[in-house]
Write a protein that holds these residues in place. Structure first.
Motif, mmCIF file in Angstrom:
data_model
loop_
_atom_site.group_PDB
_atom_site.id
_atom_site.type_symbol
_atom_site.label_atom_id
_atom_site.label_comp_id
_atom_site.label_asym_id
_atom_site.label_seq_id
_atom_site.Cartn_x
_atom_site.Cartn_y
_atom_site.Cartn_z
ATOM 1 N N TYR A 161 49.142 -12.718 2.636
ATOM 2 C CA TYR A 161 49.044 -11.272 2.895
ATOM 3 C C TYR A 161 48.772 -10.501 1.601
ATOM 4 O O TYR A 161 47.881 -9.639 1.547
ATOM 5 N N LEU A 162 49.510 -10.809 0.555
ATOM 6 C CA LEU A 162 49.332 -10.100 -0.715
ATOM 7 C C LEU A 162 47.965 -10.400 -1.333
ATOM 8 O O LEU A 162 47.328 -9.511 -1.916
ATOM 9 N N LEU A 163 47.498 -11.639 -1.182
ATOM 10 C CA LEU A 163 46.148 -11.971 -1.637
ATOM 11 C C LEU A 163 45.111 -11.098 -0.931
ATOM 12 O O LEU A 163 44.167 -10.601 -1.549
ATOM 13 N N SER A 164 45.309 -10.923 0.373
ATOM 14 C CA SER A 164 44.348 -10.139 1.156
ATOM 15 C C SER A 164 44.348 -8.669 0.760
ATOM 16 O O SER A 164 43.381 -7.949 1.030
ATOM 17 N N GLN A 165 45.431 -8.221 0.118
ATOM 18 C CA GLN A 165 45.517 -6.828 -0.329
ATOM 19 C C GLN A 165 45.002 -6.662 -1.757
ATOM 20 O O GLN A 165 45.100 -5.579 -2.340
ATOM 21 N N GLY A 166 44.480 -7.755 -2.327
ATOM 22 C CA GLY A 166 43.884 -7.686 -3.648
ATOM 23 C C GLY A 166 44.849 -7.900 -4.802
ATOM 24 O O GLY A 166 44.501 -7.631 -5.961
ATOM 25 N N PHE A 167 46.051 -8.403 -4.531
ATOM 26 C CA PHE A 167 47.037 -8.629 -5.589
ATOM 27 C C PHE A 167 46.615 -9.805 -6.471
ATOM 28 O O PHE A 167 46.107 -10.821 -5.980
ATOM 29 N N ILE A 190 48.558 -23.563 -0.008
ATOM 30 C CA ILE A 190 47.846 -22.799 1.022
ATOM 31 C C ILE A 190 46.403 -23.292 1.150
ATOM 32 O O ILE A 190 45.905 -23.521 2.255
ATOM 33 N N LEU A 191 45.726 -23.465 0.030
ATOM 34 C CA LEU A 191 44.339 -23.937 0.046
ATOM 35 C C LEU A 191 44.240 -25.319 0.688
ATOM 36 O O LEU A 191 43.315 -25.597 1.463
ATOM 37 N N ARG A 192 45.224 -26.177 0.369
ATOM 38 C CA ARG A 192 45.207 -27.524 0.940
ATOM 39 C C ARG A 192 45.429 -27.480 2.450
ATOM 40 O O ARG A 192 44.705 -28.124 3.213
ATOM 41 N N LYS A 193 46.419 -26.710 2.891
ATOM 42 C CA LYS A 193 46.733 -26.641 4.321
ATOM 43 C C LYS A 193 45.598 -26.012 5.128
ATOM 44 O O LYS A 193 45.308 -26.436 6.247
ATOM 45 N N LEU A 194 44.969 -24.981 4.559
ATOM 46 C CA LEU A 194 43.909 -24.272 5.276
ATOM 47 C C LEU A 194 42.536 -24.900 5.068
ATOM 48 O O LEU A 194 41.561 -24.487 5.694
ATOM 49 N N GLU A 195 42.479 -25.892 4.166
ATOM 50 C CA GLU A 195 41.221 -26.580 3.849
ATOM 51 C C GLU A 195 40.165 -25.587 3.369
ATOM 52 O O GLU A 195 39.005 -25.607 3.809
ATOM 53 N N LEU A 196 40.580 -24.706 2.465
ATOM 54 C CA LEU A 196 39.687 -23.711 1.882
ATOM 55 C C LEU A 196 39.527 -23.972 0.388
ATOM 56 O O LEU A 196 40.327 -24.679 -0.221
ATOM 57 N N LYS A 197 38.478 -23.374 -0.205
ATOM 58 C CA LYS A 197 38.149 -23.670 -1.598
ATOM 59 C C LYS A 197 38.762 -22.697 -2.590
ATOM 60 O O LYS A 197 39.077 -23.071 -3.723
ATOM 61 N N ASP A 198 38.903 -21.423 -2.199
ATOM 62 C CA ASP A 198 39.389 -20.448 -3.169
ATOM 63 C C ASP A 198 40.123 -19.302 -2.479
ATOM 64 O O ASP A 198 40.137 -19.193 -1.256
ATOM 65 N N GLN A 201 38.269 -16.997 0.103
ATOM 66 C CA GLN A 201 38.190 -17.501 1.473
ATOM 67 C C GLN A 201 39.506 -17.282 2.213
ATOM 68 O O GLN A 201 39.518 -16.994 3.414
ATOM 69 N N VAL A 202 40.618 -17.408 1.492
ATOM 70 C CA VAL A 202 41.934 -17.156 2.097
ATOM 71 C C VAL A 202 42.034 -15.694 2.531
ATOM 72 O O VAL A 202 42.491 -15.390 3.644
ATOM 73 N N ALA A 203 41.600 -14.787 1.673
ATOM 74 C CA ALA A 203 41.659 -13.355 1.990
ATOM 75 C C ALA A 203 40.783 -13.030 3.196
ATOM 76 O O ALA A 203 41.177 -12.255 4.082
ATOM 77 N N ILE A 204 39.603 -13.628 3.259
ATOM 78 C CA ILE A 204 38.699 -13.394 4.392
ATOM 79 C C ILE A 204 39.345 -13.865 5.690
ATOM 80 O O ILE A 204 39.299 -13.179 6.721
ATOM 81 N N LEU A 205 39.971 -15.051 5.641
ATOM 82 C CA LEU A 205 40.649 -15.580 6.827
ATOM 83 C C LEU A 205 41.778 -14.648 7.264
ATOM 84 O O LEU A 205 41.983 -14.412 8.460
ATOM 85 N N ALA A 206 42.516 -14.106 6.294
ATOM 86 C CA ALA A 206 43.619 -13.195 6.612
ATOM 87 C C ALA A 206 43.115 -11.953 7.339
ATOM 88 O O ALA A 206 43.756 -11.460 8.277
#
Length: 217
Positions: A161-167, A190-198, A201-206
Motif C-alpha cells: 500500500y505504501l509503495l503504491s502511494q509513492g513512499f 513481496i516480489l517473489r510471492k507476486l512473481e514481479l520484477k520491481d 509493477q507492485v504499485a501498478i498491481l495495487a
C-alpha cells in the motif's frame, strides 16, 4: 513454536470429529472449535480468534462465499482453507473471489491437509495438486492479482500500500517503525510471492486490484 489455531466447520459429524481429533494431535496445530452451523462458527471465531478456518465446501446448507466475506469483516486477519470432494472450478472461483486462501480435495489425505494448514497459517496460498490442475481455469474467472495479494502477510500488504502511494524505503521504514533493511526484505519477499520484477509493477498491481484505494486491511 506457536501453534496454528484452527476452527473447523463441517456438517457431517464423522468428518468433523475425525479431522478435529487428527488436528488436535498434530504438532504445530491446535483445534479451537468445531461446529456444523455457520452462526455457531461466527460465534466461535469471535471468541477463539483462530488463525485458519477450515470448512467443508460440499455442504449445501451454507452459502460459503457469503460466510467467508462476512467472517473476514468480523475477524480481521483470519484465513480460510476449503475442503472439497470434486474441486469444481466454478465453486472454487466463487470462493477465491470471496477471499479463501486455499483448497484441498478430501481425497488428498490428512498429510496434505496438515501441509495446507501450515502454509495458509503462515500467510501463503495453498491449493493441492488436484485443485492446482484446475487453477488456470479458476484464475481466468477471477482477479488473479487480488488472489496473489491475499497470499501476502498483513505487514507485506501494508508495504504494498505504501509503495503504491509513492513512499520510498526510508519513508516506509519511518511510517511502519522498521529499519530500512527490514523494509527491503519485505519488498524482496513481496516480489517473489507476486512473481514481479520491481516495485513499479507492485504499485501498478495495487492500483489495479483496489488495494491502493482501499488500504491494506
Amino acid at each position: 513454536m506457536e501453534k496454528t489455531r484452527v476452527l473447523l466447520a463441517a456438517p457431517q459429524r464423522l468428518v468433523r470429529e475425525a479431522i478435529g481429533r487428527a488436528i488436535d494431535h498434530e504438532e504445530g496445530l491446535s483445534l479451537v472449535g468445531a461446529t456444523d452451523d455457520s452462526l455457531e462458527a461466527f460465534r466461535l471465531a469471535r471468541e477463539a480468534r483462530p488463525d485458519v478456518v477450515v470448512f467443508d465446501l460440499d455442504s449445501n446448507r451454507i452459502d460459503w462465499p457469503h460466510f467467508v466475506r462476512e467472517l473476514s469483516l468480523s475477524c480481521r486477519g483470519v484465513r480460510f482453507l476449503a475442503l472439497s470432494s470434486d474441486g469444481s472450478p466454478e465453486r472454487i472461483s466463487a470462493l477465491c473471489e470471496a477471499g479463501i486462501h486455499g483448497c484441498i480435495c478430501l481425497s488428498s489425505g490428512f498429510s496434505e491437509l496438515v501441509k495446507g494448514l501450515q502454509r495458509v497459517g503462515e500467510g501463503e496460498l495453498y491449493f493441492d495438486q488436484e485443485i492446482s490442475s484446475e487453477l488456470p481455469e479458476v484464475l481466468s474467472k477471477v482477479n488473479e492479482g487480488a488472489i496473489l495479494l491475499r497470499g501476502l502477510t498483513a505487514r507485506e500488504r501494508e508495504v504494498v500500500y505504501l509503495l503504491s502511494q509513492g513512499f520510498s524505503n526510508r519513508q516506509i521504514a519511518r511510517e511502519m517503525v522498521l529499519s530500512e533493511k527490514t523494509v527491503k526484505n519485505h519488498i524482496s519477499h513481496i516480489l517473489r510471492k507476486l512473481e514481479l520484477k520491481d516495485r513499479t509493477q507492485v504499485a501498478i498491481l495495487a492500483w489495479k486490484t483496489g488495494l491502493a484505494l482501499n488500504g491494506p486491511s
